[in-house]
Design a protein around this motif. Structure first.
Motif, PDB file in Angstrom:
ATOM      1  N   ARG A   1       0.832  -1.209   0.000  1.00 16.69           N
ATOM      2  CA  ARG A   1       0.000   0.000   0.000  1.00 16.69           C
ATOM      3  C   ARG A   1       0.865   1.256   0.000  1.00 16.69           C
ATOM      4  N   ARG A   2       1.865   1.319   0.866  1.00 19.92           N
ATOM      5  CA  ARG A   2       2.715   2.511   0.906  1.00 19.92           C
ATOM      6  C   ARG A   2       3.556   2.638  -0.357  1.00 19.92           C
ATOM      7  N   LEU A   3       3.993   1.510  -0.915  1.00 16.23           N
ATOM      8  CA  LEU A   3       4.738   1.557  -2.166  1.00 16.23           C
ATOM      9  C   LEU A   3       3.844   2.053  -3.304  1.00 16.23           C
ATOM     10  N   SER A   4       2.585   1.621  -3.307  1.00 19.90           N
ATOM     11  CA  SER A   4       1.640   2.091  -4.324  1.00 19.90           C
ATOM     12  C   SER A   4       1.410   3.596  -4.203  1.00 19.90           C
ATOM     13  N   ASP A   5       1.369   4.102  -2.978  1.00 22.54           N
ATOM     14  CA  ASP A   5       1.206   5.541  -2.774  1.00 22.54           C
ATOM     15  C   ASP A   5       2.384   6.313  -3.371  1.00 22.54           C
ATOM     16  N   VAL A   6       3.583   5.769  -3.212  1.00 24.77           N
ATOM     17  CA  VAL A   6       4.776   6.405  -3.781  1.00 24.77           C
ATOM     18  C   VAL A   6       4.646   6.514  -5.291  1.00 24.77           C
ATOM     19  N   PHE A   7       4.240   5.437  -5.935  1.00 20.08           N
ATOM     20  CA  PHE A   7       4.157   5.446  -7.395  1.00 20.08           C
ATOM     21  C   PHE A   7       2.990   6.286  -7.893  1.00 20.08           C
ATOM     22  N   ALA A   8       1.926   6.348  -7.134  1.00 19.44           N
ATOM     23  CA  ALA A   8       0.818   7.239  -7.510  1.00 19.44           C
ATOM     24  C   ALA A   8       1.270   8.691  -7.443  1.00 19.44           C
ATOM     25  N   ASP A   9       2.015   9.045  -6.398  1.00 18.81           N
ATOM     26  CA  ASP A   9       2.531  10.412  -6.269  1.00 18.81           C
ATOM     27  C   ASP A   9       3.520  10.742  -7.387  1.00 18.81           C
ATOM     28  N   ALA A  10       4.171   9.711  -7.925  1.00 21.64           N
ATOM     29  CA  ALA A  10       5.140   9.914  -9.006  1.00 21.64           C
ATOM     30  C   ALA A  10       4.474   9.975 -10.375  1.00 21.64           C
ATOM     31  N   GLY A  11       3.170   9.776 -10.435  1.00 19.67           N
ATOM     32  CA  GLY A  11       2.461   9.910 -11.701  1.00 19.67           C
ATOM     33  C   GLY A  11       2.106   8.616 -12.391  1.00 19.67           C
ATOM     34  N   PHE A  12       2.375   7.479 -11.779  1.00 21.74           N
ATOM     35  CA  PHE A  12       2.000   6.197 -12.372  1.00 21.74           C
ATOM     36  C   PHE A  12       0.531   5.914 -12.082  1.00 21.74           C
TER      37      PHE A  12
END
Length: 352
Positions: free
Chosen positions: A322-333
């Motif tokens: 979940r936290r890794l997904s948040d990182v990638f969402a914030d990066a534009g993925f």
């Protein structure tokens, strides 16, 4: 407060078992470096004299070492004949350094953690970080060797095929970045498996890059695998088909910047391959030996490096999807999908 004697004994026994395991790790390291395990491989039952002679060591020390191995279950003992024996399964773990379950090098990481105890105490007390390159030298070799065999068993055979559309590109000829490459084993393995592709490895630790170049040269792939000192937001290559983060994103103080830079470096249709330590999203779901190991390493190594970068995140080695997904969402993925998993790793894919 009333002390429950049964619970007291339970905790004492558990801590003493851990203390015994700590002593045992020293014995494993000594046995590996002296060739004692190797002296027993495929030899059947042997006397302590035979083992000492084959390893070129003093018998009285070897006998005591052997008894420690018997007590730990790492070597079998035949009391009627006073003989010691190593089974094929034990040899896979303790002798065959190409085996995916070969573990002696992992104790070098533990040794580095003890050597850097004063740094860890100061960091925890003050809140300051400890950069990767400031640790005891046994850390880098231990980490590289520990992950190398797992990657060798799974990266090409299982993990890459689990990613959508990646193997086909690698077979045709792809451009691949290995970010946080360490000693370069992962990039070299992929280069050996996919001779039409080109690989670029990046790491902030100059000593690791020097070693990675040696690894590539020894494997005969230096023409297609290059290594440079660069951080996760500073490498210059573009139009990449695949950007890999092997067990390193959680160490970075700016993981969003690293993911965003990877996205900008990808060609249309390219992917990020993210390999992270296996973890669930909640602490209560990580109560197991693997979670314990990763949380401990994270305390002294992973969090310490992220804090040293004065960044935006301190994910830790048990970040969870979940936290890794948040990182990638914030990066534009648009998403971060699980491709596969092992008891030790999550293998995730994000598409450009």
């Amino acid at each position: 407060m009333t002390v429950n004697p049964e619970m007291l004994n339970f905790h004492v026994e558990r801590l003493f078992a851990d203390l015994s395991a700590g002593y045992g790790g020293v014995m494993v390291s000594i046995g590996t470096k002296l060739g004692l395990y190797k002296a027993m491989e495929a030899q059947g039952p042997m006397t302590s004299v035979q083992i000492a002679n084959r390893a070129g060591c003093a018998e009285r020390y070897v006998r005591e070492w052997l008894n420690s191995q018997v007590a730990g279950g790492y070597v079998n003992y035949h009391p009627a004949e006073d003989l010691y024996e190593m089974t094929p399964e034990q040899a896979m773990i303790l002798v065959d350094d190409t085996s995916p379950v070969y573990l002696p090098h992992a104790w070098q990481v533990v040794a580095s953690m003890w050597a850097d105890e004063a740094k860890a105490i100061e960091a925890i007390r003050t809140g300051r970080g400890v950069a990767w390159g400031d640790h005891d030298g046994r850390l880098y070799c231990g980490v590289a060797a520990f992950f190398r065999n797992g990657y060798s068993a799974s990266l090409v055979q299982e993990w890459l095929p689990a990613l959508d559309g990646v193997v086909e590109k690698l077979e045709r000829g792809a451009r691949v970045a290995d970010v946080g490459c360490g000693h370069g084993h992962s990039a070299v393995m992929m280069a050996q498996a996919f001779p039409n592709s080109t690989f670029y490895g990046y790491d902030v630790h100059e000593g690791s890059i020097d070693e990675a170049r040696k690894v590539a040269a020894a494997a005969g792939v230096s023409e297609r695998v290059t290594f440079e000192v660069a951080d996760a937001s500073g490498y210059a290559e573009r139009d990449l088909d695949l950007v890999c983060f092997f067990d390193c994103l959680h160490d970075m103080g700016n993981p969003v910047s690293a993911a965003r830079h990877a996205r900008s470096a990808l060609a249309k249709g390219g992917s990020v391959m993210l390999v992270e330590p296996a973890a669930e999203d909640r602490v209560e779901d990580n109560i197991n030996p693997i979670g314990r190991l990763y949380y401990a390493a994270s305390t002294t190594l992973c969090c310490a490096h992220a804090i040293s970068e004065n960044g935006t995140h301190v994910l830790g080695a048990q970040a969870g999807q979940r936290r890794l997904s948040d990182v990638f969402a914030d990066a534009g993925f648009s998403g971060l999908a699980e491709a596969t998993r092992t008891p030790f790793n999550l293998i995730l894919q994000a598409k450009a």
